[in-house]
Structure formats: C-alpha cells, structure tokens
Design a protein around this motif. Structure first.
Motif, PDB file in Angstrom:
ATOM      1  N   GLU A   1       1.722   5.199  -7.593  1.00  0.00           N
ATOM      2  CA  GLU A   1       1.885   5.410  -6.168  1.00  0.00           C
ATOM      3  C   GLU A   1       2.967   6.459  -5.952  1.00  0.00           C
ATOM      4  O   GLU A   1       4.036   6.402  -6.532  1.00  0.00           O
ATOM      5  N   GLU A   2       2.655   7.405  -5.111  1.00  0.00           N
ATOM      6  CA  GLU A   2       3.588   8.499  -4.863  1.00  0.00           C
ATOM      7  C   GLU A   2       4.405   8.175  -3.627  1.00  0.00           C
ATOM      8  O   GLU A   2       3.874   7.827  -2.568  1.00  0.00           O
ATOM      9  N   ILE A   3       5.691   8.265  -3.725  1.00  0.00           N
ATOM     10  CA  ILE A   3       6.571   7.997  -2.596  1.00  0.00           C
ATOM     11  C   ILE A   3       7.234   9.298  -2.209  1.00  0.00           C
ATOM     12  O   ILE A   3       7.789   9.999  -3.033  1.00  0.00           O
ATOM     13  N   THR A   4       7.162   9.635  -0.935  1.00  0.00           N
ATOM     14  CA  THR A   4       7.798  10.837  -0.440  1.00  0.00           C
ATOM     15  C   THR A   4       8.938  10.469   0.511  1.00  0.00           C
ATOM     16  O   THR A   4       8.858   9.506   1.249  1.00  0.00           O
ATOM     17  N   HIS A   5       9.994  11.207   0.483  1.00  0.00           N
ATOM     18  CA  HIS A   5      11.162  10.994   1.355  1.00  0.00           C
ATOM     19  C   HIS A   5      11.193  12.066   2.411  1.00  0.00           C
ATOM     20  O   HIS A   5      11.056  13.249   2.116  1.00  0.00           O
ATOM     21  N   ASP A   6      11.409  11.616   3.659  1.00  0.00           N
ATOM     22  CA  ASP A   6      11.500  12.599   4.750  1.00  0.00           C
ATOM     23  C   ASP A   6      12.889  12.979   5.069  1.00  0.00           C
ATOM     24  O   ASP A   6      13.848  12.419   5.026  1.00  0.00           O
TER      25      ASP A   6
END
Length: 182
Positions: A177-182
């Motif tokens: 699962e890819e987690i992106t930070h804003d």
C-alpha cells in the motif's frame, strides 16, 4: 577439449587414405624438403576466428519427460587453414596428383572428426594457385584448404550445468500500500 589436434589428425588420416600414404604434416613456419616423391605436404594449421558467429548466449536442452535440463556456453569457432604442397619428379605425375586432390574436394565436402563434430572442407586456393619458391628440381604445386568452424574451448569455458525443471510453479504476489503525505 583438444578439437584442433583431433581435426588435424582426422584430416591427415583422410589424406593418407585417399591421396598419399606418406602424406606429412609440418608446422606453419617450418622449413621442409620433400625427400621422397611423389610427396604430399600439409603445412599448418593457421587459425582464423569466425568472429561473425561468436556469441555470449547459452544453450539449453530440456527433457520434458524426465523434467531435467542441460545447458552451457557455446564454443568459439575457428577456421583451420592448411597449405597443401604436392611434389613429383615429372610433370605428368604432378597433373595426376592435382587431379586426385580436385576429386578429393568433391568426394569429401565434410570431414568427420570421430566423437566430436563434422567440419566443412573448403578449397580456398586450388593446387597451382599459390606462388612459392621452388629450390629443387622437383615439379611442385601448392594450394590452400580450410576446415571451417572448428569448435574450440576448454573445460572451464564449456562447463555444462544441469538440473530439474519446475513442475508446478507457485507464485506469491504481495501488494504494497502506497502512502502519500500532503
């Protein structure tokens, strides 16, 4: 693997059987003299690599029934060039020997090297086509023949590997699962 020696010996044996039982092999740079006539002297071999057929690929043979494989590296291929010199005492005997050699190329387009390979035999220069110094009173003619694509390699470069084939492949796919930070 001593293919150059084996191929050269097979050629000399064939020339002794078909042309002259006293045929002699001499090294490329040796000075030689025909002592007994008629004489067939084979000088060489000179090696020329067939670079167009060089490959880094590997070969593999599968046995589906036994579920095994065997594979390894390809050998390098070399042409073996030989100068052929025939010597006789009389011109008519020289012509007869030249005719025998011409017939030899027609009857033996391939040289069988026992337990190894089959090499094409090519007449590069027909007898009488090469110029050479003749310091004797003999009648002589010289030409050149080639054994093509002789495989050359040693046990280290021609190592084979073997093993079992995969009967039923099991694939496990993992998702991340890819987690992106804003």
């Amino acid at each position: 693997m001593d293919t150059i020696r084996q191929a050269t010996e097979a050629l000399i044996r064939l020339l002794k059987t078909e042309i002259d039982p006293d045929a002699v092999l001499v090294a490329s740079d040796d000075v030689f003299e025909a002592v007994q006539v008629p004489a067939l002297l084979v000088q060489g071999p000179t090696l020329i690599e067939d670079a167009r057929r060089r490959t880094l690929a590997h070969w593999t043979v599968r046995d589906q029934e036994q579920m095994t494989f065997v594979g390894g590296s390809y050998a390098r291929l070399y042409h073996l060039d030989f100068d052929v010199v025939v010597s006789t005492g009389k011109a008519c005997a020289l012509l007869a020997l030249i005719g025998k050699m011409a017939l030899f190329y027609q009857q033996h387009p391939v040289l069988d090297v026992p337990n190894l390979c089959r090499l094409p035999v090519t007449e590069l220069t027909s007898l009488g086509g090469l110029r050479r110094v003749n310091l004797s009173n003999l009648r002589q003619a010289s030409g050149r023949l080639r054994l093509e694509d002789c495989p050359v390699g040693d046990e280290a470069t021609l190592q084979t590997e073997s093993g079992q084939l995969i009967a039923t492949p099991h694939l496990e796919i993992e998702t991340v699962e890819e987690i992106t930070h804003d």
